[in-house]
Scaffold this active site. Structure first.
Site, mmCIF file in Angstrom:
data_model
loop_
_atom_site.group_PDB
_atom_site.id
_atom_site.type_symbol
_atom_site.label_atom_id
_atom_site.label_comp_id
_atom_site.label_asym_id
_atom_site.label_seq_id
_atom_site.Cartn_x
_atom_site.Cartn_y
_atom_site.Cartn_z
ATOM 1 N N HIS A 57 -16.343 -6.727 -13.244
ATOM 2 C CA HIS A 57 -15.664 -6.525 -14.534
ATOM 3 C C HIS A 57 -14.836 -5.250 -14.482
ATOM 4 C CE1 HIS A 57 -15.436 -7.256 -18.982
ATOM 5 N NE2 HIS A 57 -15.016 -5.995 -18.917
ATOM 6 N N HIS A 59 -10.576 -3.514 -15.537
ATOM 7 C CA HIS A 59 -9.271 -3.647 -16.197
ATOM 8 C C HIS A 59 -8.235 -2.896 -15.363
ATOM 9 C CE1 HIS A 59 -10.654 -5.455 -20.039
ATOM 10 N NE2 HIS A 59 -11.787 -4.868 -19.686
ATOM 11 N N GLN A 152 -6.575 -9.536 -25.243
ATOM 12 C CA GLN A 152 -7.156 -8.292 -25.746
ATOM 13 C C GLN A 152 -7.128 -8.196 -27.277
ATOM 14 O OE1 GLN A 152 -8.198 -4.743 -24.126
ATOM 15 N NE2 GLN A 152 -9.110 -5.352 -26.058
ATOM 16 N N HIS A 210 -15.422 -11.254 -22.784
ATOM 17 C CA HIS A 210 -15.935 -10.072 -23.480
ATOM 18 C C HIS A 210 -16.686 -10.596 -24.705
ATOM 19 C CE1 HIS A 210 -13.020 -7.963 -21.046
ATOM 20 N NE2 HIS A 210 -13.288 -6.794 -21.614
ATOM 21 N N GLU A 213 -19.279 -6.997 -27.762
ATOM 22 C CA GLU A 213 -19.205 -5.584 -27.353
ATOM 23 C C GLU A 213 -19.177 -4.722 -28.616
ATOM 24 O OE1 GLU A 213 -16.622 -2.527 -24.539
ATOM 25 O OE2 GLU A 213 -15.814 -4.500 -24.987
ATOM 26 N N ASP A 309 -15.709 -1.503 -15.167
ATOM 27 C CA ASP A 309 -14.965 -1.694 -16.417
ATOM 28 C C ASP A 309 -13.690 -0.873 -16.476
ATOM 29 O OD1 ASP A 309 -14.308 -2.716 -18.885
ATOM 30 O OD2 ASP A 309 -15.886 -1.708 -19.983
ATOM 31 N N TRP A 315 -9.916 4.085 -22.513
ATOM 32 C CA TRP A 315 -11.313 4.030 -22.942
ATOM 33 C C TRP A 315 -12.201 5.050 -22.243
ATOM 34 C CZ3 TRP A 315 -8.145 -0.134 -22.212
ATOM 35 C CH2 TRP A 315 -7.892 -0.930 -23.330
#
Length: 424
Positions: A57, A59, A152, A210, A213, A309, A315
């Protein structure tokens, strides 16, 4: 004459003094004390030889963009999503490609040779999709990059979101993604799970969503995901990522939920570094850890992986493509400090994510691809403890990277001249 022979290696399953013979990019034999002529022979010195690390996982479209156009001040998931929205109009194809390639360089140096990356499909231009498809082609000789069509901003919340996601799949994206908890209502979230799972079944694709979360214990879309997986016969092909709401759910409900997940053979990805960072932000004290129930899910027979991630993006301002860092955090957050549990944490960044990605020829057995990492450690637990140096990284029997063994010089009377941090 073998192409490569690794001798005197310890393996993750506990076997010692093992030799791994390589011919034509595949493992030809694994045996104790094997002796044979080879073009290249490596003495592992009793250290740990592992299959390569796998990140289930990530991005990659946002990686290494930290500080653009600003820093996430609150540190929350929602501000990160808003910040990504501010960054998207500034993105350029070449910059995305260059950042992603730089990250792949880091990954190879860390022995991370397979990554599943979610790529944002919310923008009708599909700029990020086209950029990562180019990256996928360029890194294919040395890294398996699997792409997930990830809406997203919500596939139903975004005008034309479903059509844009379909176009991404048409371009060659591998996996169907989703984000049901970010849709406008719980009902729309459940509807999005149904629609996206049906799309995956129709196209013969895997699913990685996802899911939940959030710290909200009433966010229960994983239940719908398990139901749709079972209804459509997608057993073993669907993954729920994050599942952080399970940390806040009451135990009675979870006692029903986990068997449903097991029945559907759901895969699970926890992201310890990011879950512990983003969750519990609205708590005072005590603060929730937020990571999903990893030991309980493993005990129920589910395949559970750890993902990285984020690395230096809207983030998260940390990270370095080190899956042992994710395992190290996961071990602590889940309190998995027993010997078996520490082994499970190592498996969660090697064999388990490889299973979720459906990687062919993964492992340390005859016939598998000759892909492996030599670590400055003797056991998986020691590798996690040290976040071990990668002494050598091989793919298809070819050495791609490596670092010298870490030592520190000492100038202490009556003590050794250096230390290497290994347990004696």
């Amino acid at each position: 004459m073998l192409d490569l022979l690794i001798q005197n290696a310890s393996l993750p399953d506990g076997r010692q003094h093992m030799s791994v013979a390589v011919q034509d990019g595949r493992i030809a034999a694994v045996a104790e004390g094997l002796q044979a002529p080879a073009h290249d022979t490596v003495d592992a010195g009793g250290l740990l030889l592992s299959p390569p690390f796998v990140d289930a996982h990530f991005h990659m479209d946002s990686t290494l963009s930290y500080g653009q156009p600003r820093v996430n001040r609150s540190g929350t998931l929602l501000e990160g999503i808003a910040l990504w929205g501010e960054l998207k109009p500034l993105l350029r194809h070449e910059a995305i490609v260059e950042r992603a390639l730089a990250y792949c360089d880091w990954a190879v140096a860390r022995g991370l040779l397979a990554i599943r990356s979610h790529v944002d499909t919310s923008d009708p231009s599909l700029l990020t999709v086209e950029a990562l498809l180019e990256v996928q082609r360029r890194v294919a000789p040395y890294l398996d990059l699997q792409l997930v069509a990830f809406p997203q901003d919500g596939v139903l919340r975004t005008p034309g979101g479903l059509e844009t996601l379909r176009r991404a799949l048409d371009l060659g994206v591998d996996v169907v993604g989703g984000i049901p908890h970010f849709e406008r209502t719980m009902a729309q979230g459940a509807e999005s799970v149904r629609i996206l799972c049906e799309l995956a079944a129709e196209r013969g694709k895997r699913v990685d969503m996802h899911c939940d979360e959030t710290d909200d214990p009433l966010s229960r879309h994983v239940e719908t995901l398990a139901h749709e997986t079972h209804r459509l016969g997608l057993h073993g092909r669907v993954t729920g990522s994050h599942l952080t709401s399970m940390h806040s759910m009451d135990n009675y409900y979870v006692s029903k939920l986990i068997p449903l997940m097991a029945e559907a053979q759901l895969g699970v990805v926890a992201n310890p570094l990011i879950n512990i960072t983003l969750q519990g932000r609205h708590d005072s004290y005590p603060k929730r850890r937020g990571m999903t129930r990893v030991p309980e899910l493993i005990a129920a027979g589910l395949t559970v992986a750890f993902g990285h991630d984020c690395v230096m993006d809207p983030w998260y301002g940390g990270g370095s493509a080190d899956m042992l860092e994710a395992a190290h955090m996961g071990l602590h957050v889940a309190q998995m400090t027993g010997q078996v549990a520490m082994q499970q944490c190592f498996t969660a960044v090697t064999e388990s994510p490889a299973r979720l990605l459906g990687l062919e020829g993964y492992g340390l057995a005859p016939g598998c691809h000759a892909d492996f990492v030599l670590l400055h450690a003797r056991t998986p637990a020691e590798a996690i403890r040290l976040r071990s140096t990668r002494l050598g990284v091989w793919r298809r029997g070819q050495r791609l990277a490596g670092s010298p063994a870490p030592t520190a010089a000492l100038h202490l009377p009556g003590r050794p001249a250096q230390v290497d941090f290994l347990q004696r």
